[in-house]
Write an enzyme that holds these catalytic residues in place. Structure first.
Site, PDB file in Angstrom:
ATOM      1  CD  GLU A  91     -11.756   2.294  14.047  1.00  0.00           C
ATOM      2  OE1 GLU A  91     -12.337   3.374  13.917  1.00  0.00           O
ATOM      3  OE2 GLU A  91     -10.962   1.823  13.210  1.00  0.00           O
ATOM      4  CB  THR A  92      -9.088   3.857  19.869  1.00  0.00           C
ATOM      5  OG1 THR A  92      -9.392   4.766  18.819  1.00  0.00           O
ATOM      6  CG2 THR A  92      -7.612   3.890  20.155  1.00  0.00           C
ATOM      7  N   GLY A  93     -10.581   1.536  21.452  1.00  0.00           N
ATOM      8  CA  GLY A  93     -10.669   0.637  22.606  1.00  0.00           C
ATOM      9  C   GLY A  93     -10.634  -0.811  22.157  1.00  0.00           C
ATOM     10  CB  ALA A 131     -18.160  -1.488  21.667  1.00  0.00           C
ATOM     11  CD  GLN A 169       4.529  -6.364  10.451  1.00  0.00           C
ATOM     12  OE1 GLN A 169       4.028  -7.208   9.723  1.00  0.00           O
ATOM     13  NE2 GLN A 169       4.980  -6.645  11.660  1.00  0.00           N
ATOM     14  CB  CYS A 197      -0.937  -0.004   1.194  1.00  0.00           C
ATOM     15  SG  CYS A 197      -0.100  -0.215   2.760  1.00  0.00           S
ATOM     16  CD  GLN A 206       4.030  -5.444   3.261  1.00  0.00           C
ATOM     17  OE1 GLN A 206       4.885  -4.605   3.503  1.00  0.00           O
ATOM     18  NE2 GLN A 206       2.739  -5.167   3.274  1.00  0.00           N
TER      19      GLN A 206
END
Lengths: 274, 440
Positions: free
Chosen positions: B197-199, B195, B121, B49, B125
């Site tokens: 997203e970051t949590g 709930a 990472q 990406c 790849q």
């Protein structure tokens, strides 16, 4: 033989300084080279120190515990050795600077002021005295180490609380480990001091006609022992943990040093040889 | 022979431009053989990406002009292949040759060319894409050695520097904080409130790091159940939150609420019940979910988005200080691979040169041997061999001594020698499929 002792006496503070420097470089500068050499350097320093103490024992025909400055060298050795054992057992390698700087201080003072004493009192040549003094010194060294770990705990605690994420945050072990190290040191010190008191109570009445249970140093030592014993009970029975128990550990060590200093300076008794 | 790199990455182009040159695995499978047959003796493509980079081995001496000349047709072909012809795409492409291209690959492998410094990472790849190229038989000795060295650089960087250490995302910073307070996360328990997203990402990271157990409390029970099922944990009623607080070690709060979810009084009462055992509360809700006074309580550590961002910033700054050490490793590995490459170039050239001289000598001796008496024929063999050896001694020594000189200079000289003595045909006759220099 004496030349070797003199050379080792001069070499030891240099070796401790180099070791402390390596640990400091590893901690504060993250130096890969320092990280690589620090533990071998400590090992070499310990070997030199052990040889020095053995040489003194054989050369002067008594264990090196007959003068304040001989005892300081033994304390330096026991602190460094205790730290090496902790490092080996716990694999915690980042705290050496804070502990070994104590050993450097003790050894430096010892090197500067130590004298060769060949004529010592017969009572100081006893093997039981050796066990008594060595266990007491190791015990106090362990308490000193616990106080250092307590101090490091409080430092990291404060840094985490106040969002300071610098060198201390990055390089110290976590709080739980520091607390564990401090409590292990307290427990070891308590056991060793118990041995020192036990052996002392068996040997001292036999060795000294003037023995008294009201000897200030004996009372002071028992108070210190009780203080640490109380701390251990509060940890296990009441469940104290974290900051409170670390403050208690530092306070107990400060009281120990303060009371023993006062006793040595202002009180006299059979328990005073130099 | 020359290494050529052309590519586009997050530094030279925005995503809408980068994605035009992105290759799927299937596209790579068709593009690689085409690229090899048209332009390269070996090649592979990394396409992620953040970047698409083509590494290829081309024939010819290592001169800068050749790099540009070699890159032009490849760029045209790629833009045409991806239907991405346009000034924005073309201007975002960069080209590098020889040591510069190798250095770029090593920087990539070390993480200093990543969007987040120290993120390696990309190594996985690179490995995946190289394997794909190897499966397509478009790689050879040179690229294989280059990739192995790149992996070695990545490994050295990980072990010899701290450039990969320290959390560089808010969710990992929360996990790092947990590790600074607690020894063994597998013996600890966590409570996720809400709930968000970051949590959810933070909780997932804790689970990935082996947290003993995870409990989720959300105002909508069904959502808590769903999240518990997806990341592994147990859901409780939101009203049971304070009871659960008595036994957990880590709390992540990510609720959209105008009022505090936990007040100082509530936590103070809870701390008494839990014998003052240390408690880490990560408050990533906006507005804040936790009363700031909670941080004043003993053994309670409250951290917000701001403090987590500070950890990330400091880790990134510290990673940057490691770049010189990483560059030193890259330089060492570049030197090593250059020496290997020069030996790869020089030895076959010496061998070819000797073979060519020996062929000429043998042919001439064979033609004229009958002019000599039988007694003298052995002597003719001996003398002509000596002449050839003496003629070749100095050039051989000088060629061997070229190792260590400027890489481009030595490539040019070797190319000149091969051209001058017509060594192309000699190598082609005894061509080893695994030796890329044989293509010259």
């Amino acid at each position: 033989m004496t030349t070797h002792i003199v050379l080792l006496n001069i070499l030891l503070p240099v070796a401790y300084f180099a070791t402390v420097w390596a640990y400091a470089k590893a901690f504060f500068k993250n130096s890969p080279a320092a990280k690589k050499i620090k533990t071998p350097l400590l090992g070499a320093t310990l070997v030199c120190h052990a040889l020095y103490l053995l040489a003194r024992t054989f050369r002067f025909d008594h264990p090196p515990i007959t003068t304040v400055f001989e005892i300081m060298s033994v304390i330096a050795f026991s602190i460094a050795l205790s730290y090496r054992v902790i490092e080996y057992v716990t694999k915690t390698k980042n705290t050496g600077y804070f502990i070994l700087i104590l050993a450097l201080g003790f050894q430096l003072i010892s090197t500067l002021f130590i004298q060769d004493l060949t004529d010592v009192k017969t009572v100081l040549r006893s093997h039981l005295l050796g066990v008594h003094v060595v266990s007491a010194l190791l015990g106090y060294s362990a308490f000193a180490i616990s106080a250092v770990y307590g101090f490091l705990y409080l430092m990291l605690y404060h840094h985490i609380k106040s969002n300071h994420f610098g060198v201390v945050y990055e390089n110290l072990p976590n709080l739980e480990k520091l607390e564990g190290l401090a409590m292990t040191a307290v427990l070891s010190g308590f056991v060793l001091l118990s041995v020192a008191i036990g052996v002392g109570l068996i040997w001292l009445p036999r060795a000294f006609e003037s023995f008294s249970y009201f000897d200030p140093k004996l009372i002071g030592t028992v108070i210190v022992w009780a203080l640490y014993g109380g701390g251990l009970i509060s940890k296990w029975a009441i469940g104290w943990q974290g900051r409170k128990i670390m403050i208690l550990s530092i306070a107990a060590f400060s009281i120990s040093i303060f009371s023993l200093t006062i006793i040595n300076l202002f009180f006299s008794g059979f328990h005073k040889f130099y | 022979m020359q290494l050529l790199l052309l590519g586009i990455n997050h530094r030279t182009a925005l995503l809408d431009v980068r994605e035009k040159l992105w290759f799927s695995d299937d596209e790579l499978r068709s593009a690689l053989p085409a690229l090899k047959s048209r332009f390269f003796s070996e090649c592979f493509i990394i396409s992620t990406c953040n970047r698409t980079e083509v590494y290829g081995v081309v024939d010819g001496p290592g001169e800068a002009a050749t790099v540009e000349a070699a890159a032009g047709p490849v760029i045209d072909y790629l833009l045409d292949l991806k239907s991405a012809a346009g000034s924005d795409t073309r201007s975002a492409l960069y080209t590098l040759g020889g040591a510069g291209a190798a250095a770029h690959l090593f920087k990539l492998a070390s993480g200093i060319d990543s969007m987040i410094i120290g993120d390696i990472q990309i190594l996985n790849q690179v490995k995946t894409h190289y394997n794909l190229a190897a499966d397509m038989h478009v790689t050879g000795t040179f690229l294989s050695k280059l990739i192995q060295t790149a992996f070695h650089v990545g490994k050295r960087v990980r072990t010899e520097t701290t450039i990969c250490e320290g959390a560089v995302s808010v969710s990992y910073a929360a996990v790092e904080l947990s590790n600074k307070i607690f020894s063994n996360l597998s013996e600890k328990t966590a409570l996720l409130i809400g709930a968000g997203e970051t949590g959810e990402i933070t909780a997932k990271n804790l689970v990935a790091r082996g947290i003993g157990s995870l409990t989720i409390a959300n105002r909508t029970r069904a959502k808590a159940d769903e999240l518990a099922a997806s990341i592994g944990g147990a859901a409780i009623e939101f009203d049971d939150l304070l009871t659960k607080l008595q036994s957990v070690d880590i709390v992540i709060s990510s609720v959209n609420s105008p009022a505090y979810v936990l007040t100082a009084d509530q936590v103070k009462r809870t701390m008494k019940v839990r014998s003052n055992a240390p408690l880490l509360i990560v408050d990533i809700g906006v507005p804040r979910n936790i009363d700031p006074d909670v941080n004043k309580l003993e053994n309670v550590f409250v951290h917000t988005m701001d403090s987590l961002a500070r950890i990330v910033d400091q880790n990134l700054s510290r990673r940057k200080t490691e770049i010189p050490a990483v560059n030193a490793i890259i330089l060492q590995e570049l030197t090593a691979i250059r020496q290997w490459f020069e030996a790869l170039q020089v030895n076959p050239t010496i061998s070819d040169l000797r073979e060519m001289f020996e062929t000429v000598r043998a042919e001439e001796v064979k033609k004229n041997i009958n002019r000599f008496s039988k007694e003298d024929r052995d002597l003719v063999e001996l003398v002509t061999k000596r002449i050839v050896n003496k003629l070749l001694h100095l050039p051989t020594t000088n060629l061997k001594n070229m190792n260590g000189e400027n890489a481009d200079d030595s490539h040019t000289r070797i190319h000149a020698i091969r051209t001058l003595f017509g060594l192309h045909h000699t190598r082609a006759d005894s061509k080893d499929a695994s030796a890329p220099e044989t293509k010259q």
